[in-house]
Structure formats: C-alpha cells, structure tokens
Design an enzyme around this catalytic site. Structure first.
Site, PDB file in Angstrom:
ATOM      1  N   PHE A  45       2.033   0.291   5.207  1.00  0.00           N
ATOM      2  CA  PHE A  45       1.303   1.348   5.911  1.00  0.00           C
ATOM      3  C   PHE A  45       0.494   0.820   7.091  1.00  0.00           C
ATOM      4  O   PHE A  45       0.184   1.560   8.019  1.00  0.00           O
ATOM      5  CB  PHE A  45       0.389   2.100   4.931  1.00  0.00           C
ATOM      6  CG  PHE A  45      -0.927   1.448   4.619  1.00  0.00           C
ATOM      7  CD1 PHE A  45      -2.091   1.854   5.259  1.00  0.00           C
ATOM      8  CD2 PHE A  45      -1.021   0.444   3.669  1.00  0.00           C
ATOM      9  CE1 PHE A  45      -3.314   1.259   4.970  1.00  0.00           C
ATOM     10  CE2 PHE A  45      -2.226  -0.147   3.364  1.00  0.00           C
ATOM     11  CZ  PHE A  45      -3.385   0.254   4.021  1.00  0.00           C
ATOM     12  N   LYS A  46       0.196  -0.481   7.092  1.00  0.00           N
ATOM     13  CA  LYS A  46      -0.597  -1.055   8.188  1.00  0.00           C
ATOM     14  C   LYS A  46       0.119  -0.912   9.539  1.00  0.00           C
ATOM     15  O   LYS A  46      -0.526  -0.891  10.579  1.00  0.00           O
ATOM     16  CB  LYS A  46      -0.874  -2.535   7.917  1.00  0.00           C
ATOM     17  CG  LYS A  46      -1.445  -2.847   6.538  1.00  0.00           C
ATOM     18  CD  LYS A  46      -2.879  -2.414   6.402  1.00  0.00           C
ATOM     19  CE  LYS A  46      -3.430  -2.601   5.002  1.00  0.00           C
ATOM     20  NZ  LYS A  46      -3.903  -3.916   4.678  1.00  0.00           N
ATOM     21  N   ASP A  47       1.457  -0.822   9.519  1.00  0.00           N
ATOM     22  CA  ASP A  47       2.199  -0.683  10.784  1.00  0.00           C
ATOM     23  C   ASP A  47       1.782   0.564  11.552  1.00  0.00           C
ATOM     24  O   ASP A  47       1.838   0.588  12.782  1.00  0.00           O
ATOM     25  CB  ASP A  47       3.713  -0.593  10.506  1.00  0.00           C
ATOM     26  CG  ASP A  47       4.311  -1.905  10.037  1.00  0.00           C
ATOM     27  OD1 ASP A  47       3.895  -2.961  10.533  1.00  0.00           O
ATOM     28  OD2 ASP A  47       5.197  -1.868   9.159  1.00  0.00           O
ATOM     29  N   THR A  56      -1.835  -6.617   6.133  1.00  0.00           N
ATOM     30  CA  THR A  56      -2.418  -6.527   7.475  1.00  0.00           C
ATOM     31  C   THR A  56      -1.902  -7.647   8.369  1.00  0.00           C
ATOM     32  O   THR A  56      -1.605  -7.434   9.541  1.00  0.00           O
ATOM     33  CB  THR A  56      -3.960  -6.593   7.417  1.00  0.00           C
ATOM     34  OG1 THR A  56      -4.441  -5.393   6.823  1.00  0.00           O
ATOM     35  CG2 THR A  56      -4.576  -6.716   8.793  1.00  0.00           C
TER      36      THR A  56
END
Length: 462
Positions: free
Chosen positions: A106-108, A139
């Site tokens: 999800f960090k993308d 991250t």
C-alpha cells in the site's frame, strides 16, 4: 503548521520538503476541508486519479492545477489494476486491495506520488535532496522505487537486519541504481526510526545535507492515503443503501489509520461510522485505544513485520486533535514520552473510543484467519491484512459494510501463507526469481554517529 506550534505556517510544497517540522513536531494542515453530500455525490463517476486530484487539491494551493493533475496521473499509471485499488468481496467483508503498485504494498500509493512530487519541486528549485528513512519492511522498497534513478535525489534507507521478510529485503537491496543506499542496522525498526528522528532534529546537519523525509512523517504521504478512504465510501454507496461504512486498518505507525481519521473529518457526518485499529502482538496502539495507556513495550517479531513497532511515528498528529489543538500540551506530552516511554491518556478515553475501536490479534489468530478466508472464499490474505480482517470481523455491526485494508500482496510473506494454508501463494511476475538477485547493502550498528558519518560521505551536495 506544526503539532508543537514552534514554526510559522508554511505552504504545502515547503512542508513536503521539510518532512519533520523544525521544532520536532509533525506537519498538519491548518484546517481540514469539509466535503458536503452534494459534492461527494458528484464524484461518483470519477476514476481514481481524477478523484485523487479532487481530494488532494483541497489541501494544495501552491502547485498549478495542470501540473498537479499531471503528477497524479503519472503516479497511478504505474499500477497494474485499472481502478488502482479494487474492492473484492468476501462474504460481508469488502477487501480493499492496495497492493497493485510496483512493490506490491500500500505504500506505493503515496510514494509513487511523493517521488514524482520531489522530482518536480527539485527541477523547479535547482536544489538537491538526500532522503533519509527507516522501514519496517514495505516503506523502504516503495520509497526506493518511487525515486530510483531520479535526478538530484539520493535515498538512504535503514531497515532492521534480518527482521524483514526475505522478499522485502531483496526488493530493497537488489536495486542497483547509483542513487540508492541500503543500510541494515543491528536492532529493531524503532531503533532505526529513533536515529532518523534524531538526525532530523539536528537542524544544522539536516540543512547542510539537504535532508528530506519519505516516512509517513511527511504530510504528503498521509494526504495521498486519504484518497482511498473516499474512493471506498463512493464505491460502497453505489452498492449499499445509506452510504455509511466502517474500516478495519492494520497499522503499526498510525499513518494509515490517521489518513482514515482525516477522511472521516472531511466527509459528511456519519459517512465513516467506525475506524477499527488492528495491531499484532505489538499492541501499543490497541492498548492506547482500549485503556488510554500509550507506553513502550519490547518489540516482538511476528509474521506481520511491517507492524512490529512500538513508538508510532504518526501518533502525535492524532494527539494534537485529541488535545483540542493545543500545541504546548502536545510538546509537553511528547517530551514526557521521550523521557519515560509512557503517557497516560485515560482521562481522554471517551473521545478516543468515539474516534476508534481496537483489537490486538495474536499469531495463532492470524494463521487461522488466513486459512478461514482461503477455505471459504478461495482468497489469500497476507499476514498484515489478516490482522485487519480478524479485527474487522470482531467489530462488524449489522447493516454497516466493513472495508478491510489489504496492505500487501500475499507473495511477499510466502512462508506465513504456506504455514496457514499448506501451499505457497502464487508469485506475481515482478517477484519471480527475486531471492536469487544480486544485492547491495551496508550492515551497521544502530549508532547515530555511524549513520551520520555514512551520510556525510555519500550525500549529494549542491
């Protein structure tokens, strides 16, 4: 503005480059814009990038509209799902897949945008940037992929040596671009994060080396994550009656669920009914919600390493709102936490419980949840997502749709998945052969002076 009130207000682009506020606090917008029902309804037909522009432009007033649209469009063109963050239905749970970017985490969603934003701002100013960050797993690789090969940028990422999954480690250390520097430290993520905060607090050193932050202490990270909460609210309202919904969020650093808190304050009253905070055995945040006890414990290694955290970097942002926007109070309590490792917020429990529910999920429950969802729906969860699904099941209320955030592709945590369901997950093409790739990484003690010396030697200077 800073949560500690020690700086003059700065524009959005300066906040992005500053990262951590110069008084040691975290940066927040002075006001949170409100979205009325009519405006929200008008966004129903928008694609993800267009919705991201509508949300983010309400916080950004110093980037021309056409440039901001271009930055957002470029950032989400790298995702392999047409609608960027698809919602998958497993019975009465909605799984929001946030792992369709380049590093399958999800960090993308925030870091593709932030990488492009850094490049844009540096091209305009002619300055250079040395990014320093610590990672508990995802991250680091997302940040590296966001800025690899970009002009005027070097990136230095600290990760806890052998405490991230083998795939997470290789996603970082197998990137050979000249502007990428990986450092594995002997210690925990919290040790790495403490080093980063200490270095950023040395304003003279930070300025001399043009240091910038890519951790979720950077406000732009949180802002980009607000969008998928709004996206979910629009999606669910198309399929459910009154448009209200709940979210279950696996979180260690409080950034992802804080983005949900901002979305809740933005959207019409009652749209987001509940935010469920899901932790693994590292339960500082669930203890805070359930008892008002925000106190450090020992970091426990689990199958969801990105959440193996005690001191949550974004907690201070919520504390600012909990304390009625009193920066002196925030500064006082954060100093107390730094000195003692504990603050007692039990007198605020009523408000905390209005804002959040919370559950700590054990390792046995993680494995059982992965197995249960696989057996029932032929759908594979990664361990972090399983933490969120279990907490979502525990707190689901009749008639209120529960959206569980799927924060990583299961193939990143193949050992845990295989233990739960008896077979490894299918590896996507981008991970095929990753464990055999050549890698490059410095292994160092968790010593701030050693890290400072390494930065001095390898930084990019104006």
């Amino acid at each position: 503005m800073s949560t500690r009130g020690g700086i003059q207000p700065v524009p959005f682009t300066k906040a992005v480059m500053m990262g951590l506020a110069e008084d040691g606090g975290l940066l927040l917008p002075r006001t949170i814009p409100r979205i009325d029902s009519q405006t929200l309804s008008s966004w129903k037909g928008l694609g993800y990038a267009d919705l991201a522009f509508e949300v983010m432009s309400r916080f950004i007033d110093d980037i021309p509209v056409s440039d901001l649209k271009n930055l957002i469009n470029r950032s989400y063109a790298t995702f392999d799902a047409a609608d960027v963050v698809p919602l998958v239905h497993c019975g009465n749970l909605h799984i929001l897949e946030l792992f369709h970017g380049p590093t399958l985490a999800f960090k993308d969603i925030a870091l593709q945008f932030l990488g492009n934003l850094f490049e844009y701002l540096l091209a305009k100013s002619g300055e250079v940037l040395n990014i320093l960050g610590a990672t508990s797993g995802d991250t680091g690789s997302a940040a590296i992929y966001g800025v690899r090969g970009k002009d005027r940028i070097r990136i230095f990422i600290l990760h806890p040596h052998k405490r991230v999954s083998p795939v997470q480690e290789k996603q970082m250390t197998s990137i050979m671009d000249d502007n990428v520097f990986n450092i594995a430290i002997h210690g925990s993520f919290d040790d790495g994060q403490a080093i980063v905060k200490q270095i950023f607090s040395d304003i003279e050193f930070k300025t001399a080396l043009s240091l910038g932050a890519i951790n979720s202490i950077n406000w732009a990270r949180v802002l980009a994550q607000v969008v998928y909460y709004v996206h979910s609210a629009l999606h669910v309202s198309r399929h459910e009656n009154d448009g209200s919904l709940a979210f279950s969020v696996p979180t260690g650093n409080f950034g992802d669920i804080f983005a949900g808190y901002i979305a809740k304050r933005m959207l019409p009253e009652g749209c987001i009914r509940q935010l469920v905070l899901a932790t693994n055995a590292n339960d500082i945040l669930s203890r805070f919600v359930n008892k008002g006890d925000y106190s450090l414990g020992q970091v426990v290694q689990t199958s969801s390493p990105s959440m193996d955290i005690q001191a949550a970097s974004n907690f201070e942002r919520y504390l600012y709102y909990l304390l009625d926007k009193e920066p002196q109070q925030v500064a006082k309590l954060m100093a107390e936490f730094a000195a003692t490792g504990r603050i007692d917020l039990s007198s605020h429990l009523d408000q905390i419980r209005r804002d959040f529910a919370a559950t700590a999920v054990s390792e046995d429950e993680v494995l059982a949840t992965i197995a249960e969802i696989y057996n029932e729906y032929d759908y594979i969860l990664d361990p972090h997502t399983a933490v969120g699904v279990k907490a979502g099941q525990d707190h689901q209320k009749p008639g209120i749709p529960m959206v569980c955030l799927a924060t990583a592709h299961p193939a990143k945590f193949g050992d845990a998945v295989e233990k739960a369901i008896g077979r490894p997950p299918t590896y996507p093409e981008s991970l095929t052969g990753i464990l055999e790739r050549e890698s490059r990484c410095e292994i160092m003690d968790a010593d701030v002076d050693q890290i400072r010396d390494y930065l001095r030697k390898n930084a990019l200077y104006r």
